[in-house]
Design a protein around this motif. Structure first.
Motif, short mmCIF file in Angstrom:
data_model
loop_
_atom_site.label_atom_id
_atom_site.label_comp_id
_atom_site.label_asym_id
_atom_site.label_seq_id
_atom_site.Cartn_x
_atom_site.Cartn_y
_atom_site.Cartn_z
N PHE A 1 0.85 -1.17 0.00
CA PHE A 1 0.00 0.00 0.00
C PHE A 1 0.90 1.24 0.00
O PHE A 1 2.10 1.14 0.26
CB PHE A 1 -0.90 0.01 1.24
CG PHE A 1 -1.97 -1.04 1.22
CD1 PHE A 1 -1.67 -2.37 1.44
CD2 PHE A 1 -3.29 -0.69 0.97
CE1 PHE A 1 -2.66 -3.34 1.41
CE2 PHE A 1 -4.28 -1.65 0.94
CZ PHE A 1 -3.97 -2.97 1.16
N ARG A 2 0.30 2.38 -0.28
CA ARG A 2 1.08 3.63 -0.20
C ARG A 2 0.19 4.75 0.30
O ARG A 2 -1.04 4.71 0.16
CB ARG A 2 1.68 3.99 -1.56
CG ARG A 2 0.66 4.35 -2.64
CD ARG A 2 1.36 4.54 -3.97
NE ARG A 2 0.44 4.92 -5.04
CZ ARG A 2 0.77 5.02 -6.31
NH1 ARG A 2 2.02 4.76 -6.71
NH2 ARG A 2 -0.15 5.40 -7.22
N GLN A 3 0.84 5.75 0.88
CA GLN A 3 0.11 6.91 1.37
C GLN A 3 0.92 8.16 1.06
O GLN A 3 2.06 8.31 1.53
CB GLN A 3 -0.14 6.81 2.88
CG GLN A 3 -1.02 7.91 3.41
CD GLN A 3 -1.52 7.62 4.81
OE1 GLN A 3 -0.99 6.78 5.52
NE2 GLN A 3 -2.58 8.30 5.21
N PHE B 1 -4.39 0.96 -1.89
CA PHE B 1 -3.88 -0.32 -2.34
C PHE B 1 -3.01 -0.13 -3.57
O PHE B 1 -3.37 0.62 -4.48
CB PHE B 1 -5.06 -1.25 -2.64
CG PHE B 1 -4.69 -2.53 -3.32
CD1 PHE B 1 -4.86 -2.69 -4.68
CD2 PHE B 1 -4.19 -3.58 -2.58
CE1 PHE B 1 -4.54 -3.88 -5.31
CE2 PHE B 1 -3.86 -4.78 -3.19
CZ PHE B 1 -4.02 -4.93 -4.56
N VAL B 2 -1.87 -0.82 -3.60
CA VAL B 2 -0.99 -0.78 -4.76
C VAL B 2 -0.95 -2.13 -5.46
O VAL B 2 -1.19 -2.22 -6.66
CB VAL B 2 0.45 -0.38 -4.35
CG1 VAL B 2 1.39 -0.47 -5.54
CG2 VAL B 2 0.46 1.02 -3.75
N ALA B 3 -0.67 -3.18 -4.68
CA ALA B 3 -0.56 -4.52 -5.28
C ALA B 3 -0.74 -5.58 -4.21
O ALA B 3 -0.44 -5.34 -3.04
CB ALA B 3 0.79 -4.69 -5.96
N GLY B 4 -1.23 -6.75 -4.62
CA GLY B 4 -1.40 -7.86 -3.71
C GLY B 4 -1.02 -9.17 -4.40
O GLY B 4 -1.09 -9.27 -5.63
N ILE B 5 -0.62 -10.15 -3.59
CA ILE B 5 -0.22 -11.44 -4.16
C ILE B 5 -0.75 -12.55 -3.26
O ILE B 5 -0.73 -12.43 -2.04
CB ILE B 5 1.32 -11.51 -4.31
CG1 ILE B 5 1.74 -12.77 -5.05
CG2 ILE B 5 2.02 -11.40 -2.96
CD1 ILE B 5 3.21 -12.74 -5.51
N VAL C 1 -0.91 1.61 -11.40
CA VAL C 1 0.44 1.02 -11.46
C VAL C 1 0.53 -0.18 -12.39
O VAL C 1 1.63 -0.72 -12.59
CB VAL C 1 0.95 0.63 -10.06
CG1 VAL C 1 0.84 1.81 -9.11
CG2 VAL C 1 0.19 -0.58 -9.51
N LYS C 2 -0.57 -0.61 -12.96
CA LYS C 2 -0.57 -1.76 -13.86
C LYS C 2 0.40 -1.54 -15.01
O LYS C 2 0.42 -0.47 -15.62
CB LYS C 2 -1.97 -2.01 -14.40
CG LYS C 2 -2.87 -2.77 -13.47
CD LYS C 2 -4.24 -3.01 -14.10
CE LYS C 2 -5.17 -3.73 -13.15
NZ LYS C 2 -6.52 -3.91 -13.73
N GLY C 3 1.20 -2.57 -15.28
CA GLY C 3 2.16 -2.49 -16.36
C GLY C 3 3.48 -1.85 -15.96
O GLY C 3 4.45 -1.90 -16.72
N ARG C 4 3.52 -1.24 -14.78
CA ARG C 4 4.77 -0.60 -14.32
C ARG C 4 5.34 -1.26 -13.08
O ARG C 4 6.56 -1.33 -12.91
CB ARG C 4 4.51 0.88 -14.01
CG ARG C 4 4.01 1.69 -15.20
CD ARG C 4 3.97 3.18 -14.87
NE ARG C 4 3.04 3.49 -13.79
CZ ARG C 4 3.40 4.11 -12.67
NH1 ARG C 4 4.65 4.48 -12.47
NH2 ARG C 4 2.48 4.37 -11.74
#
Length: 121
Positions: free
Chosen positions: A35-37, A45-49, A62-65
């Protein structure tokens, strides 16, 4: 409770790359997330796995980067950030999941202290 420690943040020019790392205190078989703030904004939310690493999710911005990954044998999670933009400037937090979900803040129960990422134009 699991402890998370982020590293890898810093200052980078627009278009550059950074790789964030998250060390987990113990063996963790639940999903992981980033996550980021940014100043004056809510945590996002930025990314999850998934726990297996076989499924991922990303914010549209952020998709693709960005690419999230994990190494369960080393109890590590990573966020590779490419083509960085000034809008990516924020404190980035690693998070450990509570069950099977990995897309919403409520899916996560433990957070790191964060690492600052600053992208200059």
């Amino acid at each position: 409770q699991v402890q998370l420690v982020e590293s890898g943040g810093g200052l980078v020019q627009a278009g550059g790359s950074l790789r964030l790392s998250c060390a987990v205190s113990g063996r963790w078989t639940y999903p992981m997330g980033w996550f980021r703030q940014a100043p004056g904004k809510e945590r996002e939310f930025v990314a999850g796995i998934s726990w297996s690493g076989g499924s991922t999710a990303y914010a549209d911005s952020v998709k693709g980067r960005f690419t999230i990954s994990r190494d369960s044998a080393k109890n590590m999670a990573y966020l590779q950030m490419n083509s960085l933009k000034p809008d990516d400037t924020a404190v980035y937090y690693c998070a450990a999941g509570k069950s099977s979900g990995y897309r919403r803040p409520s899916d996560f129960g433990s957070w790191g202290q964060g690492t600052q990422v600053t992208v200059s134009s």
